[in-house]
Design a protein around this motif. Structure first.
Motif, PDB file in Angstrom:
ATOM      1  N   ASP A 261       0.858  -1.179   0.000  1.00 13.00           N
ATOM      2  CA  ASP A 261       0.000   0.000   0.000  1.00 13.00           C
ATOM      3  C   ASP A 261       0.899   1.236   0.000  1.00 13.00           C
ATOM      4  O   ASP A 261       1.692   1.431   0.928  1.00 13.00           O
ATOM      5  CB  ASP A 261      -0.887  -0.017   1.243  1.00 13.00           C
ATOM      6  CG  ASP A 261      -1.866   1.147   1.287  1.00 13.00           C
ATOM      7  OD1 ASP A 261      -1.404   2.300   1.385  1.00 13.00           O
ATOM      8  OD2 ASP A 261      -3.081   0.907   1.245  1.00 13.00           O
ATOM      9  N   ALA A 262       0.799   2.068  -1.019  1.00 15.27           N
ATOM     10  CA  ALA A 262       1.716   3.208  -1.179  1.00 15.27           C
ATOM     11  C   ALA A 262       1.673   4.161   0.011  1.00 15.27           C
ATOM     12  O   ALA A 262       2.714   4.655   0.455  1.00 15.27           O
ATOM     13  CB  ALA A 262       1.389   3.958  -2.468  1.00 15.27           C
ATOM     14  N   ARG A 263       0.468   4.420   0.545  1.00 18.68           N
ATOM     15  CA  ARG A 263       0.348   5.353   1.670  1.00 18.68           C
ATOM     16  C   ARG A 263       0.998   4.782   2.920  1.00 18.68           C
ATOM     17  O   ARG A 263       1.770   5.460   3.617  1.00 18.68           O
ATOM     18  CB  ARG A 263      -1.125   5.651   1.941  1.00 18.68           C
ATOM     19  CG  ARG A 263      -1.349   6.696   3.032  1.00 18.68           C
ATOM     20  CD  ARG A 263      -2.797   6.715   3.493  1.00 18.68           C
ATOM     21  NE  ARG A 263      -3.174   5.464   4.101  1.00 18.68           N
ATOM     22  CZ  ARG A 263      -2.876   5.129   5.371  1.00 18.68           C
ATOM     23  NH1 ARG A 263      -2.202   5.956   6.138  1.00 18.68           N
ATOM     24  NH2 ARG A 263      -3.264   3.967   5.863  1.00 18.68           N
ATOM     25  N   ARG A 264       0.692   3.514   3.211  1.00 19.79           N
ATOM     26  CA  ARG A 264       1.252   2.889   4.410  1.00 19.79           C
ATOM     27  C   ARG A 264       2.761   2.709   4.272  1.00 19.79           C
ATOM     28  O   ARG A 264       3.499   2.829   5.251  1.00 19.79           O
ATOM     29  CB  ARG A 264       0.580   1.543   4.662  1.00 19.79           C
ATOM     30  CG  ARG A 264      -0.920   1.616   4.842  1.00 19.79           C
ATOM     31  CD  ARG A 264      -1.503   0.277   5.213  1.00 19.79           C
ATOM     32  NE  ARG A 264      -1.206  -0.044   6.600  1.00 19.79           N
ATOM     33  CZ  ARG A 264      -1.121  -1.291   7.069  1.00 19.79           C
ATOM     34  NH1 ARG A 264      -1.268  -2.312   6.251  1.00 19.79           N
ATOM     35  NH2 ARG A 264      -0.851  -1.502   8.345  1.00 19.79           N
ATOM     36  N   ARG A 265       3.220   2.425   3.068  1.00 18.35           N
ATOM     37  CA  ARG A 265       4.661   2.258   2.854  1.00 18.35           C
ATOM     38  C   ARG A 265       5.408   3.562   3.121  1.00 18.35           C
ATOM     39  O   ARG A 265       6.498   3.571   3.708  1.00 18.35           O
ATOM     40  CB  ARG A 265       4.920   1.776   1.428  1.00 18.35           C
ATOM     41  CG  ARG A 265       6.396   1.564   1.116  1.00 18.35           C
ATOM     42  CD  ARG A 265       6.601   1.127  -0.321  1.00 18.35           C
ATOM     43  NE  ARG A 265       8.009   0.923  -0.608  1.00 18.35           N
ATOM     44  CZ  ARG A 265       8.494   0.585  -1.812  1.00 18.35           C
ATOM     45  NH1 ARG A 265       7.650   0.415  -2.831  1.00 18.35           N
ATOM     46  NH2 ARG A 265       9.789   0.410  -1.992  1.00 18.35           N
ATOM     47  N   LYS A 266       4.817   4.670   2.705  1.00 12.67           N
ATOM     48  CA  LYS A 266       5.465   5.967   2.920  1.00 12.67           C
ATOM     49  C   LYS A 266       5.612   6.260   4.407  1.00 12.67           C
ATOM     50  O   LYS A 266       6.663   6.725   4.869  1.00 12.67           O
ATOM     51  CB  LYS A 266       4.650   7.067   2.239  1.00 12.67           C
ATOM     52  CG  LYS A 266       5.223   8.464   2.431  1.00 12.67           C
ATOM     53  CD  LYS A 266       4.376   9.498   1.727  1.00 12.67           C
ATOM     54  CE  LYS A 266       4.931  10.903   1.951  1.00 12.67           C
ATOM     55  NZ  LYS A 266       4.111  11.934   1.277  1.00 12.67           N
ATOM     56  N   VAL A 267       4.553   5.973   5.174  1.00  7.19           N
ATOM     57  CA  VAL A 267       4.612   6.193   6.614  1.00  7.19           C
ATOM     58  C   VAL A 267       5.656   5.269   7.243  1.00  7.19           C
ATOM     59  O   VAL A 267       6.447   5.687   8.094  1.00  7.19           O
ATOM     60  CB  VAL A 267       3.225   5.966   7.260  1.00  7.19           C
ATOM     61  CG1 VAL A 267       3.309   6.080   8.772  1.00  7.19           C
ATOM     62  CG2 VAL A 267       2.217   6.971   6.709  1.00  7.19           C
ATOM     63  N   TYR A 268       5.669   4.009   6.824  1.00 14.39           N
ATOM     64  CA  TYR A 268       6.636   3.044   7.373  1.00 14.39           C
ATOM     65  C   TYR A 268       8.070   3.451   7.054  1.00 14.39           C
ATOM     66  O   TYR A 268       8.954   3.355   7.909  1.00 14.39           O
ATOM     67  CB  TYR A 268       6.347   1.655   6.803  1.00 14.39           C
ATOM     68  CG  TYR A 268       7.368   0.620   7.213  1.00 14.39           C
ATOM     69  CD1 TYR A 268       7.314   0.028   8.472  1.00 14.39           C
ATOM     70  CD2 TYR A 268       8.391   0.243   6.353  1.00 14.39           C
ATOM     71  CE1 TYR A 268       8.259  -0.916   8.859  1.00 14.39           C
ATOM     72  CE2 TYR A 268       9.343  -0.693   6.729  1.00 14.39           C
ATOM     73  CZ  TYR A 268       9.262  -1.275   7.987  1.00 14.39           C
ATOM     74  OH  TYR A 268      10.214  -2.199   8.363  1.00 14.39           O
ATOM     75  N   ASP A 269       8.304   3.905   5.830  1.00 11.86           N
ATOM     76  CA  ASP A 269       9.662   4.299   5.448  1.00 11.86           C
ATOM     77  C   ASP A 269      10.189   5.428   6.319  1.00 11.86           C
ATOM     78  O   ASP A 269      11.385   5.498   6.615  1.00 11.86           O
ATOM     79  CB  ASP A 269       9.696   4.722   3.973  1.00 11.86           C
ATOM     80  CG  ASP A 269       9.631   3.532   3.028  1.00 11.86           C
ATOM     81  OD1 ASP A 269       9.776   2.387   3.497  1.00 11.86           O
ATOM     82  OD2 ASP A 269       9.440   3.739   1.813  1.00 11.86           O
TER      83      ASP A 269
END
Length: 216
Positions: free
Chosen positions: A97-105
Motif C-alpha cells: 500500500d503506497a500510503r502505508r509504505r510511505k509512513v513506514y519508510d
C-alpha cells in the motif's frame, strides 16, 4: 493459487489521513531512529523495490511459507511457521500500500501503528524505540518538554496574570510569542497536509491484474 491479501482487515487504516511531510520529518528521529527495515528484509527486498517487485516477492515467499502449502508438502505446521507467515503477510500489507509504505519508510512500524491504531502500541514498543535513540535526540526531546512545561505551566501564567494586574509592563506580543510559534507550526503542518492531499492522485482503484493477494 497464490495467497492473496485480505484488505478488509485494513479498512480502518485506509481511512486514516496520511501525515504531512512536515510531521514525517519531525517525528522520524523519534519514532524511527534506526531506520526500520524489517518488512523489507522479510520479503528479501531493499527500500527501492517497486510495487511489482513487492508483489512478486510476496507471492514467491507465500508459496513457501503458507501453512496449506507446508501441509501439502507433508510438513507439520508449527506455531513458529504460522507466526512467520503472518509476519510476512503484515509486511506485504504495509509495503503493498503506497500510503502505508510511505509512513513506514519514515516512521517505522511504531509510527505506522501510532498513525493507524494507537491502542495497539505497547509500553515495550515505546521503550525499545527510546533505547535506540541517539543521545542527541533524547536530549532534544527532554529540552523541548522542559521548555514547553516551563513556559505554559509557569512563565506564561505568571506573565499573563502580572500583565493583567498591571504589575509588569511586558509587551503582549512577547507574552504570546511562544503561543504564536506553536500555532505557526500547527498551521505549517495543516497546510502541508492539505497541499499533499490535493496533489495526491485519488483516482480509481487498482485494476484486476494489480489486485492484492487474498488469503486462502
Amino acid at each position: 493459487m497464490a495467497p492473496r491479501l485480505n484488505r478488509q482487515q485494513s479498512s480502518a487504516a485506509d481511512m486514516t489521513p496520511e501525515p504531512s511531510r512536515f510531521a514525517l520529518c519531525c517525528m522520524q528521529p523519534i519514532l524511527n531512529p534506526e531506520r526500520d527495515n524489517e518488512f523489507y528484509e522479510l520479503l528479501g527486498l531493499d527500500r527501492g523495490a517497486s510495487s511489482a517487485q513487492i508483489k512478486k516477492a510476496y507471492r514467491k515467499i507465500s508459496l513457501q511459507q503458507h501453512p496449506d502449502k507446508l501441509r501439502q508438502q507433508g510438513r507439520e505446521v508449527t506455531a513458529e511457521d504460522r507466526a512467520r507467515f503472518v509476519r510476512t503477510k503484515e509486511a506485504y500489507e504495509c509495503l503493498g500500500d503506497a500510503r502505508r509504505r510511505k509512513v513506514y519508510d519514515h516512521l517505522g512500524e511504531l509510527g505506522l501503528k501510532l498513525t493507524e491504531n494507537p491502542g495497539t502500541v505497547g509500553q515495550d514498543d515505546v521503550m525499545r524505540t527510546m533505547s535506540h535513540m541517539t543521545e542527541t535526540t533524547r536530549c532534544a526531546i527532554l529540552l523541548v518538554v522542559l521548555a514547553f512545561v516551563g513556559f505554559f505551566g509557569v512563565l506564561f501564567p505568571v506573565l499573563l496574570s502580572t500583565n493583567v494586574d498591571g504589575e509588569t509592563d511586558v509587551p503582549w506580543a512577547v507574552v504570546f510569542l511562544p503561543v504564536w510559534v506553536v500555532d505557526a507550526l500547527l498551521l505549517v503542518n495543516h497546510v502541508g497536509f492539505v497541499l499533499e492531499y490535493f496533489t495526491h492522485d485519488h483516482g480509481g482503484g487498482d485494476d484486476d491484474d494489480d489486485a492484492p493477494f487474498r488469503e486462502v
